[in-house]
Each structure stands twice: as structure tokens, then as C-alpha cells.
Design an enzyme around this catalytic site. Structure first.
Site: not given
Ligand code: NI
Length: 186
Positions: A45, A50, A98-99, A140-141, A144
Site C-alpha cells: 500500500g 508518502q 510502513c514504507l 493503515h493507508e 495516512h
């Protein structure tokens, strides 16, 4: 185009992102770049903040994350201007990462089901219920685009254990296999 991923400490990650309309300049190229960036970093994702854009856009591909033979239970979707309509079920723990926060993982408790209204990449409105891993990645996204990071959901002890690691990420003092953009450089 592979874009640098904004690291923990970047103010854009803490902003509530804005909705966009169909005329948003370069939208389809942006979505293409987000897919490319996400796959390059082995993510499932990625949300627009991000890659430095404070807009309500995220992408999810859980097909690759499903167990063998269960790929059809995964989803590959673009979510634009998503609204969370409902969450349901007994919250369950799942280890998230998380990236934007490489090599930091921890259990987060979230409800197993989420109902969303959103636009797809063609600005067609959809309403859909997601469960399991699909719901998890979406939640999660979705966080963000509201300026919330998964580490904010961790238990205080776990967060304390990660403190040094998080501080190093903020300072750019980490090795990462994909390109990142840090708020402060070492
Ligand atoms: Ni994330």
C-alpha cells in the site's frame, strides 16, 4: 517514475490531506508513478502523502500478499477521496510496518471490517466492504491521508523500544534499499 518516499519526520506525513477532483493535473501519471514506487519498495500500500503530496489518494495491492492459492482474495485498487462509512467487528492485532518508517514493525489493533465510499481511478464512485488483510491495509493507508502513522497506535512500551530507531529515521541515519527523502539529513 520511481519517486522518493518521504520518511518519518517529514511534515507532510502529519497533515490532513485534501480531496481532489477529476481535473487534478497529472493524476494518471501520478498514480502510475505511485504503483511503480510501491512495487519497487516491495510495499502492499502507498498513500500520496508518502510521496510528498497532501491529497486524499492511496493505492493498495494485497494480491501479492495473499497465501498461495488465495490470490483472488486480494484486491488491487486506487482509492480517491475515500470516506470511512463504518468499521465493525472485534478489533484484532496485526503486525504493521510502513514504507515511511523502514524496519520498524509492531502490533496494531483495528476492527476487522471497514466500509468505504471512494472514487476509483476513473472517478467512478464505489461503495464497498473490505475484511481481513484488505481492510487492514486500507485502514493503515486511510490513516495516512488523515496524517496518522501506525506507530501512534502502538502500545507505549513498544513505542519506547522503537524510540532510537525512529529517531535515526527522522535524522536519515539509516540504510534503506529504496530512495527516501528525509526531513533532516545526517
Ligand atoms: Ni504506511
Amino acid at each position: 517514475m520511481i519517486l522518493p518516499i518521504y520518511a518519518l519526520g517529514q511534515p507532510v506525513l502529519k497533515k490532513v490531506a485534501k480531496p481532489i477532483d477529476q481535473d487534478y493535473e497529472g493524476l494518471s501519471e501520478l498514480i502510475d508513478s505511485m504503483w511503480e514506487t510501491m512495487y519497487h519498495a516491495h510495499g502492499i500500500g502507498l498513500a500520496a502523502p508518502q510521496i510528498g503530496k497532501s491529497i486524499r489518494l492511496f493505492i493498495v495491492d494485497t494480491v501479492q500478499a495473499m497465501e498461495e492459492g488465495k490470490a483472488d482474495e486480494g484486491i488491487k485498487r486506487v482509492f480517491i477521496n475515500a470516506q470511512k462509512l463504518e468499521e465493525a467487528g472485534d478489533p484484532w492485532d496485526y503486525e504493521e510496518g510502513c514504507l515511511s518508517i523502514p524496519d520498524a514493525r509492531g502490533d496494531v489493533k483495528r476492527p476487522p471490517q471497514v466500509k468505504l465510499r471512494y472514487m476509483d481511478e476513473n472517478f467512478v464512485e464505489k461503495e464497498e466492504v473490505f475484511t481481513g488483510i484488505n481492510a487492514r491495509v486500507i485502514q493503515h493507508e486511510y490513516d495516512h491521508i488523515d496524517g496518522i502513522l501506525f506507530i501512534e497506535h502502538l502500545k507505549p512500551l513498544k513505542r519506547r523500544l522503537l524510540k532510537r530507531r525512529l529517531e535515526n529515521i527522522r535524522k536519515g541515519k539509516i540504510n534503506c534499499e529504496y530512495k527516501m527523502k528525509f526531513a533532516r539529513l545526517k
